[in-house]
Design an enzyme around this catalytic site. Structure first.
Site, short mmCIF file in Angstrom:
data_model
loop_
_atom_site.label_atom_id
_atom_site.label_comp_id
_atom_site.label_asym_id
_atom_site.label_seq_id
_atom_site.Cartn_x
_atom_site.Cartn_y
_atom_site.Cartn_z
N GLY A 298 0.83 -1.22 -0.05
CA GLY A 298 0.03 -0.03 0.01
C GLY A 298 0.84 1.20 0.08
O GLY A 298 1.97 1.35 -0.46
N SER A 299 0.21 2.13 0.60
CA SER A 299 0.95 3.51 0.31
C SER A 299 2.12 4.00 1.39
O SER A 299 2.94 4.95 0.87
CB SER A 299 -0.02 4.73 0.89
OG SER A 299 -1.28 4.86 0.17
N THR A 300 2.77 2.86 2.09
CA THR A 300 4.24 3.02 2.62
C THR A 300 4.95 2.80 1.51
O THR A 300 6.45 3.47 1.60
CB THR A 300 4.16 1.90 3.69
OG1 THR A 300 4.11 0.63 3.19
CG2 THR A 300 3.28 2.30 4.85
#
Length: 721
Positions: A298-300
């Protein structure tokens, strides 16, 4: 005359008898001499062998298995005294009564015990219930005073903290061979080397004093000293237990490391298992170490894309980008998580708000496939880190081929690929330490004792795998990640007095049909502190949390905060600013939004660096949590109650909010705004509420809200026996 005749007959008879006896004796003497000659000449070698077998004895000397210790030499695994119950069937007088009394004590069926104690054998081991038991249980058996039941001394692998660090330590089987974790990977070092002793016995096989012929001592196993800190591990274990209680997720994982050395200070998963009571029938999934298993980040993962673009001088944090909520690329349409976008924003704001559209433009249009994947590989993704734990996965990055634009686009914001939590710790540590990709390790040293001396066989030294970005890029990335916590999606990770850098992640899970599932997510948070000299980096991931708002910002950021705050205090890292200084850094004036149109209000607030939480789905603002005219720090969450133009609240605003994880001040703000009656108990953060989130508010009774104050106990060092 007659008498003489009789005497002659007697003499002749005696003579014949004497001759017969002499013959028999001669035969016997010849037989004995022949037998002796046969034994001494023919069987001499065999007799010597048999005598040696009786006189000479060889015994195997078993080594003691090495200990597993934390970095401060606290014992995590060692061999302890144990006892095995044995039966002598021929000595037992009443087998039925013996089985009836013994079975419940050693937790075996009466039938099974009876079968064992009635065997035609001199001695029988009563397993599994009576095998390698504690002294406490042995005393209970001895109190029964059963004839023919005794015990033998043994050792058993003992884990003083039970389930503590179970996925790191691992466990042994009945043969003392490692099955998982360090116990498996360091089996040869831990088990040691067997020795032997040869000695002489008499005819009754009793050892003759000073009869030792040869002696090779056993070499005990080496001790494995981990980089784990027992106290920081305790903070992680406690935080994960709290997360399980609050969110009831499928699983949770967390890692704490030192970004300057690559040393892992703590690693834990839920579910876990008690190392002292392993049930082999349990599902193998419980033994899976999630920290080295792969899933979508995801966005990490946007951290990597932004670092690559900055390193290549393609973007700066001040550059502007437009996010209208979606972007069309060959192969599909990609949307920003809020569906409406953010308009024209800076690259820093795109990072703070986790704009998918902005990162597609950055990864696909600016970097392109070749450069993007070059940095992904250099940051360690797609390869095992080489940590000293079994079954590490390498992740799933696209193979070396020409990718479709949609594949490059989704990769740029962490979708469509798989990485491990440990790989993310390794990669983001390179940003924290100034650009160096370090090999992570969980082994501090391997040592063994020789008499009173401790010999260090192996000692960890930081290993630089690659320099992936410049120090300048690392500093820019630190600034960006700190801004995420100060002003963006990571605000719940803020710790008073400390500069915290971090990034949230929310990844949709893929269903059996290969499509993403809307209501199933893995949420995560990765961050480090203090920004000026990072000492700790922490990654937390929660799989399918049961929460109304399942985001990295709402679920994992508070878990990160709890672990980081406890660990910073434990390590004696002092805060750099007090509360008043922190509050007065950047203050924002709150305007009057009551009566205004929702869309208009959002545009106004967006320019003030405030976070907004809409309650209900009305078109107008009916009330606001902070009165007009007050000043609040940048990044403060402003709750806006919505309804109609007539001032009546929207029915959806009467739904009970999800208070879990909120601080007391946040709860009060929201409850006063909603005009809900309440009772509170405890301090800290909400762990329970009497009215279920998402249900219509019941005004017949107050909402009872329970807070938990997280203390910071430190485990005592294990005591010697």
């Amino acid at each position: 005359m007659v008498e003489t005749s009789i005497n002659d007959k007697i003499r002749k008879k005696l003579k014949r008898r004497a001759i017969a006896i002499s013959f028999v004796m001669a035969v016997l003497v010849i037989a004995v001499i022949s037998r002796i000659s046969y034994i001494q000449i023919v069987k001499a070698d065999w007799l010597v062998e048999q005598a040696a077998f009786v006189w000479n004895k060889n015994s195997v000397l078993s080594p003691e298995r090495g200990m597993i210790l934390d970095r401060n030499k606290a014992r995590l695994a060692y061999n302890a005294k144990a006892y095995t119950i044995i039966a002598h069937p021929r000595l037992i007088e009443d087998h039925v009564n013996t089985a009836r009394k013994l079975a419940p004590v050693i937790n075996m069926s009466e039938q099974r015990v009876y079968e064992l104690i009635t065997r035609d054998a001199y001695q029988v081991e009563l397993g599994p219930g009576g095998r390698k038991i504690s002294e406490e249980l042995l005393n209970k058996v001895q109190e029964l005073e059963l004839v023919g039941i005794s015990s033998i001394d043994e050792t058993v692998r003992f884990y003083p903290n039970s389930a503590f660090a179970s996925h790191i330590i691992g466990f042994n089987n009945a043969q003392e061979d490692g099955v998982t974790g360090i116990e498996l990977l360091y089996q040869n070092e831990l088990k040691g080397q067997t020795g032997k002793i040869s000695y002489i016995t008499d005819g009754r096989r009793r050892e003759i004093p000073a009869g030792v012929k040869s002696y090779e001592p056993a070499q005990n196993g080496s001790d494995i000293v981990l980089t784990i800190d027992q106290n920081i591990q305790h903070f992680v274990e406690r935080a994960l237990d709290n997360a399980i209680e609050i969110y009831n997720p499928k699983n949770v994982t967390a890692i704490v490391a030192d970004p300057q050395t690559g040393e892992i200070l703590a690693l834990a998963n839920r579910p876990h298992y008690n190392l002292n009571y392993i049930t082999m029938e349990d599902s193998k999934k419980i033994y899976q170490n999630l920290a080295i298993s792969q899933f979508e980040p995801g966005s990490t993962f946007k951290i990597i894309t932004l670092a690559a673009a900055i390193e290549e001088n393609l973007v700066s944090l001040d550059d502007r980008v437009v996010d209208n909520g979606y972007i069309n690329v060959p192969g599909g349409t990609i949307r920003t998580w809020n569906r409406i976008g953010f308009g024209e924003i800076s690259i820093l704001e795109a990072f703070e708000r986790s704009s998918n559209v902005a990162f597609v433009k950055m990864g696909l249009n600016e970097l392109g496939q070749e450069r993007l994947f070059d940095y992904i590989n250099r940051f360690g993704f797609g390869s095992q880190t080489g940590i000293e734990l079994p079954n590490e996965m390498k992740g799933n990055i696209f193979s070396n081929r020409r990718l479709y634009p949609i594949e490059v686009a989704t990769t740029s914001f962490g979708q469509g690929i798989a990485v491990t939590p440990l790989q993310q710790i390794q990669a983001v540590s390179a940003i924290a330490n100034g650009g160096n990709l370090l090999k992570p390790t969980i082994i501090k040293e391997v040592s063994r004792k020789e008499g009173d001396k401790e010999i260090v066989i192996k000692q960890h030294q930081p290993t630089i795998v690659d320099t992936v970005i410049s120090k300048n890029t690392a500093e820019i990335m630190k600034e960006a990640m700190e801004s995420v916590v100060s002003n963006g999606s990571g605000q719940r990770a803020r710790i008073e007095g400390y500069r915290i850098a971090g990034k949230t992640g929310t990844a949709q899970k893929v269903g059996p049909d290969g499509r993403y599932i809307d209501n199933k997510h893995i949420v995560s948070f990765i961050g480090f502190a203090p920004v000026e000299n990072p000492r700790l980096i922490i990654y937390v991931a929660v799989d399918e949390p049961n929460a109304t708002d399942s985001y990295g910002s709402t679920v994992t950021a508070p878990i990160f905060k709890e672990i980081m705050q406890d660990s910073l205090h434990y390590l004696g890292i002092k805060a750099t600013e007090n509360r008043e200084q922190a509050i007065n850094r950047n203050l924002v004036d709150v305007e009057l939004y009551k009566g205004k149109y929702v869309a208009e209000t959002l545009n106004q607030i967006d320019k003030k660096s405030l976070n907004v939480k809409l309650i209900g789905n009305g078109n107008y603002i009916v009330n606001q949590s902070v009165p007009a005219g007050e000043q609040v720090p940048e990044g403060t969450t402003l709750y806006l109650l919505t309804g109609g133009s007539d001032g009546n609240i929207n029915p959806a605003a009467n739904l009970v909010p999800d208070f879990h994880g909120m601080s007391k001040s946040e709860v009060f703000e929201l409850l006063f705004l909603l005009e809900m009656d309440f009772l509170v108990e405890g301090n800290g953060y909400v762990i329970n509420q009497s009215q279920e989130a998402g249900q219509m508010y019941d005004n017949s009774e107050p909402i009872h809200i329970l807070f938990s104050s997280y203390s910071k106990p430190v485990l005592n060092q294990s005591l010697d026996e």
